[in-house]
Design a protein around this motif. Structure first.
Motif, PDB file in Angstrom:
ATOM      1  N   GLU A 273     -19.652 106.123  44.012  1.00  0.00           N
ATOM      2  CA  GLU A 273     -18.426 105.908  43.239  1.00  0.00           C
ATOM      3  C   GLU A 273     -17.895 104.489  43.442  1.00  0.00           C
ATOM      4  O   GLU A 273     -17.412 103.839  42.501  1.00  0.00           O
ATOM      5  CB  GLU A 273     -17.366 106.932  43.653  1.00  0.00           C
ATOM      6  N   ARG A 275     -19.747 102.002  44.320  1.00  0.00           N
ATOM      7  CA  ARG A 275     -20.885 101.112  44.078  1.00  0.00           C
ATOM      8  C   ARG A 275     -21.301 100.375  45.370  1.00  0.00           C
ATOM      9  O   ARG A 275     -21.583  99.171  45.355  1.00  0.00           O
ATOM     10  CB  ARG A 275     -20.588 100.116  42.962  1.00  0.00           C
ATOM     11  N   TRP A 295     -26.813 100.427  37.234  1.00  0.00           N
ATOM     12  CA  TRP A 295     -25.963 100.262  38.413  1.00  0.00           C
ATOM     13  C   TRP A 295     -24.731  99.420  38.097  1.00  0.00           C
ATOM     14  O   TRP A 295     -23.627  99.713  38.553  1.00  0.00           O
ATOM     15  CB  TRP A 295     -26.784  99.621  39.532  1.00  0.00           C
ATOM     16  N   SER A 297     -23.397  98.937  35.099  1.00  0.00           N
ATOM     17  CA  SER A 297     -22.639  99.403  33.935  1.00  0.00           C
ATOM     18  C   SER A 297     -21.495 100.334  34.361  1.00  0.00           C
ATOM     19  O   SER A 297     -21.698 101.280  35.122  1.00  0.00           O
ATOM     20  CB  SER A 297     -23.562 100.144  32.977  1.00  0.00           C
ATOM     21  N   ALA A 298     -20.321 100.081  33.839  1.00  0.00           N
ATOM     22  CA  ALA A 298     -19.164 100.940  34.104  1.00  0.00           C
ATOM     23  C   ALA A 298     -19.306 102.293  33.420  1.00  0.00           C
ATOM     24  O   ALA A 298     -18.590 103.246  33.749  1.00  0.00           O
ATOM     25  CB  ALA A 298     -17.877 100.257  33.638  1.00  0.00           C
ATOM     26  N   ASP A 299     -20.246 102.401  32.491  1.00  0.00           N
ATOM     27  CA  ASP A 299     -20.434 103.651  31.761  1.00  0.00           C
ATOM     28  C   ASP A 299     -21.353 104.635  32.487  1.00  0.00           C
ATOM     29  O   ASP A 299     -21.481 105.788  32.058  1.00  0.00           O
ATOM     30  CB  ASP A 299     -21.026 103.358  30.371  1.00  0.00           C
ATOM     31  N   THR A 300     -21.991 104.195  33.557  1.00  0.00           N
ATOM     32  CA  THR A 300     -22.896 105.071  34.308  1.00  0.00           C
ATOM     33  C   THR A 300     -22.088 105.907  35.283  1.00  0.00           C
ATOM     34  O   THR A 300     -21.446 105.371  36.182  1.00  0.00           O
ATOM     35  CB  THR A 300     -23.955 104.261  35.073  1.00  0.00           C
ATOM     36  N   SER A 301     -22.118 107.205  35.126  1.00  0.00           N
ATOM     37  CA  SER A 301     -21.304 108.080  35.968  1.00  0.00           C
ATOM     38  C   SER A 301     -21.930 108.279  37.345  1.00  0.00           C
ATOM     39  O   SER A 301     -23.147 108.141  37.534  1.00  0.00           O
ATOM     40  CB  SER A 301     -21.126 109.445  35.297  1.00  0.00           C
ATOM     41  N   THR A 302     -21.087 108.644  38.293  1.00  0.00           N
ATOM     42  CA  THR A 302     -21.561 108.953  39.632  1.00  0.00           C
ATOM     43  C   THR A 302     -22.521 110.141  39.610  1.00  0.00           C
ATOM     44  O   THR A 302     -23.533 110.161  40.314  1.00  0.00           O
ATOM     45  CB  THR A 302     -20.373 109.262  40.560  1.00  0.00           C
ATOM     46  N   GLU A 303     -22.215 111.137  38.789  1.00  0.00           N
ATOM     47  CA  GLU A 303     -23.068 112.319  38.691  1.00  0.00           C
ATOM     48  C   GLU A 303     -24.463 111.958  38.197  1.00  0.00           C
ATOM     49  O   GLU A 303     -25.462 112.482  38.706  1.00  0.00           O
ATOM     50  CB  GLU A 303     -22.432 113.349  37.758  1.00  0.00           C
ATOM     51  N   PHE A 304     -24.531 111.048  37.223  1.00  0.00           N
ATOM     52  CA  PHE A 304     -25.840 110.625  36.726  1.00  0.00           C
ATOM     53  C   PHE A 304     -26.613 109.886  37.815  1.00  0.00           C
ATOM     54  O   PHE A 304     -27.818 110.112  38.009  1.00  0.00           O
ATOM     55  CB  PHE A 304     -25.691 109.718  35.503  1.00  0.00           C
ATOM     56  N   GLN A 306     -26.330 110.152  41.068  1.00  0.00           N
ATOM     57  CA  GLN A 306     -26.792 111.098  42.084  1.00  0.00           C
ATOM     58  C   GLN A 306     -28.070 111.792  41.642  1.00  0.00           C
ATOM     59  O   GLN A 306     -29.050 111.868  42.406  1.00  0.00           O
ATOM     60  CB  GLN A 306     -25.706 112.147  42.359  1.00  0.00           C
TER      61      GLN A 306
END
Length: 355
Positions: A273, A275, A295, A297-304, A306
């Motif tokens: 979260e 980074r 990594w 990109s602000a659009d990449t979620s933490t869930e993705f 993981q």
């Protein structure tokens, strides 16, 4: 280097003696380090719960004690040569090793209070963190107070055992309290990673792990080994052991932060979260096409992140690095004779991988 004379100049007259554990010392003198840990727990309570403003904080901290890895390192290193032939010229009594183990645990706990402030962590070991439960200001003050008590404890042990610690600081390359500031250094540089390049990130990671995790591991091994009569070669071997242990320990913490699980004791994915480029992330950046862009990109979620770190094999690769560090650490202990203490240090290595 910090010497025993400099430590003895500190005011530690207010610290309690080891009365609470005295009755059990004789029966556990020959026990394995893991069996002596209850003495550390009892002694910590005696040292910390004294009617001060921080009693509630310390009661909260002691209620979720963690695995006492640093205490275990002190006790095991102090026992490596206890039955050796010929025996070392001077070995500290068990109650001194217990107090030194308490000091290392207090330094660790104080660093966690400040870590939780810096990271904004709400959980620690499955319970509310001290900043969450008592407020940031109280947590900061308690952290400083506990670190002070820890150093007073070290001062008293050194003063009461001048022969054992007479050569403290003489062995080059052996970490003592003069390097304690590396803890803060590690916390600071962790927030200042280099450019997103796997090789640069690996070098940065090793520096951070050696400072944040390795400092107290090295201190535990150096003070424990000195208490146990280890010579320069033995202490150097223990520094190698501590460095490799800290690398494996930190990598496996990172793996669990990605994978989560009931034993984590805190929210999974916190480093992702924020980074923070942990070792699984570094492996992922090196093996996964397009990872750098995801990594950043602000659009990449933490869930993705993981899920992709696991699916890509990055956490498996990180485990492999940790296992190689464990093997190197185990080999460093070959300098010491076979003993329950040496067995315990090797058992700890395996537990780091499997816990």
């Amino acid at each position: 280097m910090t010497t025993s004379k400099e430590f003895s100049a500190m005011d530690h007259s207010a610290l309690p003696s080891a009365a609470a554990v005295t009755d059990r010392l004789s029966e556990l003198a020959d026990a394995r380090p893991t069996e002596q840990i209850p003495l550390v727990t009892a002694r910590l309570r005696e040292i910390l719960i004294t009617g001060s403003d921080f009693d509630d904080v310390y009661t909260h901290v002691l209620a979720a004690p963690g695995k006492r890895v640093r205490a275990r390192l002190v006790l095991a290193c102090a026992g490596l040569l206890r039955d050796a032939s010929p025996a070392p010229a001077a070995i500290a009594p068990l109650h001194a090793a217990i107090d030194m183990a308490c000091a290392m645990e207090m330094l660790h706990e104080s660093s966690l209070l400040h870590d939780d402030i810096c990271d904004g962590s709400l959980l620690r070991r499955g319970a509310p963190s001290v900043p969450a439960a008592f407020g940031v200001r109280t947590a900061a003050r308690a952290g400083f107070h506990m670190a002070g008590v820890a150093m007073q404890t070290v001062a008293r042990v050194l003063t009461e055992n001048p022969v054992v610690f007479a050569s403290l600081g003489d062995a080059p390359g052996v970490t003592y309290a003069d390097k304690l500031s590396d803890l803060s250094y590690g916390q600071l540089i962790e927030t200042l990673p280099p450019a997103v390049d796997p090789d640069a990130l690996r070098r940065h990671y090793e520096l951070v792990a050696g400072a944040k995790t390795g400092t107290l591991f090295r201190l535990s091994c150096s003070y424990g080994g000195t208490a146990g009569g280890a010579d320069h070669d033995g202490l150097t071997a223990l520094m190698s052991y501590a460095d490799q242990l800290s690398m494996a320990f930190q990598i496996m913490d990172d793996v669990r932060d990605v994978e989560g699980g009931p034993e984590l004791g805190k929210d999974a994915g916190g480093d992702l979260e924020r980074r923070v480029p942990t070792w699984p992330v570094i492996e992922w950046l090196a093996m996964r096409p397009g990872a750098r862009e995801m990594w950043l990109s602000a659009d990449t979620s933490t869930e993705f992140l993981q899920a992709d770190l696991v699916d890509s094999g990055a956490t498996k690769a990180a485990r492999g690095v940790a296992m190689r560090a464990v093997e190197t650490a185990s080999q460093a202990l070959d300098i010491f004779p076979s003993s329950p203490a040496r067995d315990d240090l090797r058992e700890l290595l395996q537990q780091v991988i499997t816990r």
